[in-house]
Scaffold this active site. Structure first.
Site, PDB file in Angstrom:
ATOM      1  N   ASP A  74      43.688  60.474  10.562  1.00 15.87           N
ATOM      2  CA  ASP A  74      42.873  61.685  10.480  1.00 15.87           C
ATOM      3  C   ASP A  74      42.768  62.223  11.901  1.00 15.87           C
ATOM      4  O   ASP A  74      42.034  61.679  12.728  1.00 15.87           O
ATOM      5  CB  ASP A  74      41.492  61.351   9.919  1.00 15.87           C
ATOM      6  N   VAL A  75      43.494  63.290  12.200  1.00 10.96           N
ATOM      7  CA  VAL A  75      43.566  63.759  13.577  1.00 10.96           C
ATOM      8  C   VAL A  75      42.254  64.334  14.080  1.00 10.96           C
ATOM      9  O   VAL A  75      42.088  64.543  15.288  1.00 10.96           O
ATOM     10  CB  VAL A  75      44.693  64.810  13.758  1.00 10.96           C
ATOM     11  N   TYR A 167      40.573  80.927  11.210  1.00 15.42           N
ATOM     12  CA  TYR A 167      41.902  80.366  11.466  1.00 15.42           C
ATOM     13  C   TYR A 167      42.455  80.935  12.767  1.00 15.42           C
ATOM     14  O   TYR A 167      43.009  80.209  13.593  1.00 15.42           O
ATOM     15  CB  TYR A 167      42.834  80.682  10.300  1.00 15.42           C
TER      16      TYR A 167
END
Length: 267
Positions: A74-75, A167
């Site tokens: 999980d970055v 985003y």
């Protein structure tokens, strides 16, 4: 080393990647889409690849295809990034390349549809994943005398995106980080660059496929992005943000210089 706004024209359109033979590369988000194409391309070039993803099945499949290794990661978790680098060093003896590619769609805006959990998830993967990944891998790169990091940003990091401002925010942050870390790390022989593709083949565009088809907007093949990453890795630039757009040769985006201080009135 070359600064961020360097010589795109001096780079060939294609490279065989032979300079990467034997190098050890980490690819986050490597189970599908852009990351999968990057991992396969590096494997073909002779690099030893460590695939990282939350998709265990897909990640292991890609790792098997390149004769590499897989690590669930999980970055958005700093300790998970450190564990990933430790794993790569244990399995492969070190790290030379980090492709910090993992990312997710935002799924909300800042108005009535704002969802703090989705916001944190997107920032965690798209921005923290790059920051944490860089922090975790730098000691390993330094131990090898240098190396290369390529982060996946987006055209959304180079232009306004009114339909998905969050985003755009995290991708703009990756662009700013790239332009700043490129020259900051140059003295350590660590090159830091980014790729900024338009609508490219990945899970992120799944909700947009019908709209893109209706508007006649072609999707950029993942291989085009992977080939651009290969060009970056075999080049000598740093601090560059390579745009990738349909029917254009990828190259570093040319940023305008910020105006300097003006003269006081009356002088």
């Amino acid at each position: 080393m070359i600064s961020g706004e360097s010589r795109a024209a001096d780079r060939p359109g294609e490279t065989d990647g032979s300079a990467l033979r034997g190098k050890v590369a980490i690819v986050t988000g490597g189970a599908s889409g852009l990351g999968r194409a990057m991992a396969l391309t590096l494997g073909k070039a002779g690099a030893r690849v460590v695939v990282a993803d939350l998709d265990v099945r897909g990640g292991r499949e890609v790792a098997d295809m390149v004769g590499g290794h897989f690590r669930a990661c999980d970055v958005s978790d700093l300790d998970a990034n450190r564990a990933l680098v430790d794993f790569a060093r244990e399995q492969c003896g070190g790290v030379d390349i980090a492709l910090l590619n993992a990312g997710v769609a935002t799924g909300c805006g800042v108005g009535e549809d704002f969802d703090p959990a989705r916001y944190r998830r997107a920032m965690g993967a798209n921005l923290d994943g790059v920051v944490f990944g860089t922090h975790a891998v730098l000691p390993a790169l330094r131990a090898r005398g240098g190396g290369a990091i390529v982060a996946t940003s987006s055209l959304a990091g180079l232009a306004a995106v009114p339909l998905d401002p969050l985003y755009a925010a995290n991708k703009h942050a990756v662009v700013g980080l790239t332009r700043s870390l490129g020259p900051a790390l140059a003295a350590e022989n660590v090159r830091f660059n980014a790729v900024c593709p338009g609508f490219a083949e990945s899970r992120i565009i799944d909700p947009l496929r019908d709209m893109l088809s209706e508007q006649g907007l072609p999707i950029i093949p993942a291989q085009v992005v992977a080939d651009t990453v290969l060009r970056i890795l075999t080049g000598d630039g740093t601090g560059e943000c390579w745009f990738i757009q349909v029917d254009r040769d990828p190259e570093p985006f040319r940023f305008r210089t910020v105006p300097g201080p003006g003269k006081p009135a009356g002088t």
